[in-house]
Design a protein around this motif. Structure first.
Motif, mmCIF file in Angstrom:
data_model
loop_
_atom_site.group_PDB
_atom_site.id
_atom_site.type_symbol
_atom_site.label_atom_id
_atom_site.label_comp_id
_atom_site.label_asym_id
_atom_site.label_seq_id
_atom_site.Cartn_x
_atom_site.Cartn_y
_atom_site.Cartn_z
ATOM 1 N N THR A 221 44.382 -11.619 61.255
ATOM 2 C CA THR A 221 44.310 -10.541 60.268
ATOM 3 C C THR A 221 45.456 -9.552 60.402
ATOM 4 N N TYR A 222 45.834 -9.208 61.613
ATOM 5 C CA TYR A 222 46.846 -8.172 61.817
ATOM 6 C C TYR A 222 48.219 -8.608 61.302
ATOM 7 N N PHE A 223 48.537 -9.875 61.477
ATOM 8 C CA PHE A 223 49.800 -10.385 60.943
ATOM 9 C C PHE A 223 49.731 -10.501 59.427
ATOM 10 N N LEU A 224 48.618 -11.011 58.908
ATOM 11 C CA LEU A 224 48.472 -11.159 57.461
ATOM 12 C C LEU A 224 48.491 -9.813 56.750
ATOM 13 N N GLU A 225 47.827 -8.815 57.333
ATOM 14 C CA GLU A 225 47.825 -7.487 56.727
ATOM 15 C C GLU A 225 49.214 -6.854 56.740
ATOM 16 N N SER A 226 49.999 -7.184 57.756
ATOM 17 C CA SER A 226 51.374 -6.678 57.798
ATOM 18 C C SER A 226 52.170 -7.222 56.620
ATOM 19 N N PHE A 227 52.027 -8.511 56.351
ATOM 20 C CA PHE A 227 52.737 -9.114 55.220
ATOM 21 C C PHE A 227 52.202 -8.593 53.891
ATOM 22 N N HIS A 228 50.888 -8.404 53.796
ATOM 23 C CA HIS A 228 50.313 -7.828 52.576
ATOM 24 C C HIS A 228 50.891 -6.443 52.305
ATOM 25 N N SER A 229 50.968 -5.641 53.351
ATOM 26 C CA SER A 229 51.467 -4.274 53.191
ATOM 27 C C SER A 229 52.943 -4.266 52.782
ATOM 28 N N ILE A 230 53.752 -5.050 53.476
ATOM 29 C CA ILE A 230 55.196 -5.034 53.239
ATOM 30 C C ILE A 230 55.555 -5.624 51.879
ATOM 31 N N ILE A 231 54.946 -6.764 51.528
ATOM 32 C CA ILE A 231 55.343 -7.475 50.313
ATOM 33 C C ILE A 231 54.505 -7.082 49.098
ATOM 34 N N TYR A 232 53.182 -7.051 49.258
ATOM 35 C CA TYR A 232 52.311 -6.786 48.107
ATOM 36 C C TYR A 232 52.148 -5.289 47.825
ATOM 37 N N LEU A 233 51.831 -4.522 48.856
ATOM 38 C CA LEU A 233 51.631 -3.080 48.662
ATOM 39 C C LEU A 233 52.941 -2.296 48.668
ATOM 40 N N LYS A 234 54.002 -2.939 49.136
ATOM 41 C CA LYS A 234 55.335 -2.310 49.195
ATOM 42 C C LYS A 234 55.316 -1.025 50.025
ATOM 43 N N GLU A 235 54.708 -1.130 51.209
ATOM 44 C CA GLU A 235 54.640 0.012 52.099
ATOM 45 C C GLU A 235 54.697 -0.427 53.556
ATOM 46 N N ILE A 236 55.004 0.506 54.438
ATOM 47 C CA ILE A 236 55.031 0.216 55.867
ATOM 48 C C ILE A 236 53.591 0.033 56.358
ATOM 49 N N PRO A 237 53.312 -1.021 57.112
ATOM 50 C CA PRO A 237 51.939 -1.262 57.579
ATOM 51 C C PRO A 237 51.405 -0.115 58.428
ATOM 52 N N ASP A 238 50.089 -0.023 58.493
ATOM 53 C CA ASP A 238 49.415 0.962 59.330
ATOM 54 C C ASP A 238 49.872 0.805 60.779
ATOM 55 N N MET A 239 49.992 1.923 61.499
ATOM 56 C CA MET A 239 50.486 1.885 62.871
ATOM 57 C C MET A 239 49.563 1.090 63.788
ATOM 58 N N PHE A 240 48.259 1.128 63.527
ATOM 59 C CA PHE A 240 47.322 0.335 64.331
ATOM 60 C C PHE A 240 47.596 -1.151 64.142
ATOM 61 N N VAL A 241 47.829 -1.559 62.904
ATOM 62 C CA VAL A 241 48.118 -2.958 62.611
ATOM 63 C C VAL A 241 49.424 -3.377 63.278
ATOM 64 N N LEU A 242 50.447 -2.541 63.159
ATOM 65 C CA LEU A 242 51.727 -2.837 63.806
ATOM 66 C C LEU A 242 51.580 -2.911 65.321
ATOM 67 N N GLY A 243 50.775 -2.011 65.871
ATOM 68 C CA GLY A 243 50.545 -2.006 67.314
ATOM 69 C C GLY A 243 49.883 -3.287 67.784
ATOM 70 N N MET A 244 48.904 -3.775 67.015
ATOM 71 C CA MET A 244 48.229 -5.023 67.365
ATOM 72 C C MET A 244 49.169 -6.219 67.226
ATOM 73 N N CYS A 245 50.055 -6.168 66.248
ATOM 74 C CA CYS A 245 51.042 -7.238 66.088
ATOM 75 C C CYS A 245 51.991 -7.290 67.287
ATOM 76 N N PHE A 246 52.172 -6.161 67.937
ATOM 77 C CA PHE A 246 53.022 -6.098 69.131
ATOM 78 C C PHE A 246 52.261 -6.517 70.385
ATOM 79 N N LEU A 247 51.008 -6.085 70.505
ATOM 80 C CA LEU A 247 50.226 -6.346 71.723
ATOM 81 C C LEU A 247 49.683 -7.774 71.794
#
Length: 271
Positions: A221-247
């Motif tokens: 979910t965290y990776f998919l939501e990152s792509f949804h935010s960047i491409i579909y919503l045209k915004e920087i993903p939530d910091m929690f989502v980005l943090g999970m993508c890193f951890l």
């Protein structure tokens, strides 16, 4: 002192494995090229078959989901923004489980770093994903939907994080599968489960109740939501989502290295 010794040993082992992988880089390149172009060599569509499943997923979502009416004409962008990432993730978890057992002949006949099989399989999926997103972004650009250029700068980072998450996942699952073969059959038959319990057809942030809980327990979910935010919503993903993508890649890589190093010595006998 004990924990420091274990950490030092892991670091040394990891560095040694990286050096060995670099020494066998030509073997890795050969495996990647063979998987990319040799698998569908005698077929009519050839390389294009790598994108067959993502296209089927998009068609299914477009024609079977009631959410199309709610999302309107841009629903295809929502589905497309996460589909290639989902394809790579599921390939690593289900298809990658048999990475070692499916290459028993190679492992018995010649010496290569066993983990090179994992890196080659993930690299193939990674290349296919990058090509897929290149086409998706071109189509979105031609549609006039537009992009947030600042958010797009995060895409390479998410790509790299996904790569190491898949490597770690595959190291864990394919190592265990050498000893418990039922794992590959179980995960290989769960494609529809991953599809249903991953936010492909909707944003995870729009889900509620049990569905939302299941989505956020799913590491995909965290990776998919990152792509949804960047491409579909045209915004920087939530910091929690980005943090999970890193951890998540760090956690899975560490777990993968530990499990692989613990189990690899019995591979040849089990295979």
């Amino acid at each position: 002192m004990g924990s420091l010794s274990v950490t030092s040993s892991l670091r040394k082992s990891f560095v040694d494995e990286l050096k060995e992988l670099y020494a066998y880089r030509n073997v890795l390149r050969s495996m990647v090229e063979k998987s990319l172009f040799g698998r569908y060599k005698n077929s009519f569509l050839g390389f294009a078959w790598h994108f067959a499943m993502p296209v089927i997923y998009i068609i299914l979502c477009m024609f079977m989901s009631t959410e199309v009416r709610d999302r309107g004409e841009h629903y295809w962008i929502l589905v497309s923004s996460g589909i290639m990432a989902f394809h790579m993730l599921t390939s690593a978890v289900s298809g990658g489980t048999s990475c070692f057992t499916g290459s028993s002949g190679i492992l018995k006949k010649m010496y290569i770093p066993k983990e090179i099989l994992v890196f080659s399989k993930v690299t193939v999926g990674f290349i296919v994903m990058l090509i897929g997103y290149a086409f998706i972004l071109v189509f979105i650009g031609l549609s006039g939907y537009g992009f947030n250029l600042l958010a797009l700068l995060l895409l390479p980072l998410i790509f790299v994080e996904m790569y190491f998450f898949c490597v770690g996942s595959m190291l864990i699952l394919s190592s265990i599968n050498v000893y418990v073969r039922d794992l590959q059959y179980l995960l290989g038959s769960m494609g529809i489960v991953f599809f249903v319990f991953s936010p492909i057809r909707m944003l995870a942030s729009d889900a509620s109740g049990i569905r939302a809980a299941v989505f956020w327990l799913n590491p995909f979910t965290y990776f998919l939501e990152s792509f949804h935010s960047i491409i579909y919503l045209k915004e920087i993903p939530d910091m929690f989502v980005l943090g999970m993508c890193f951890l998540l890649p760090i956690a899975f890589m560490l777990a993968g290295i530990i499990v692989f190093n613990y189990l690899k010595h019995g591979f040849v006998e089990r295979l």
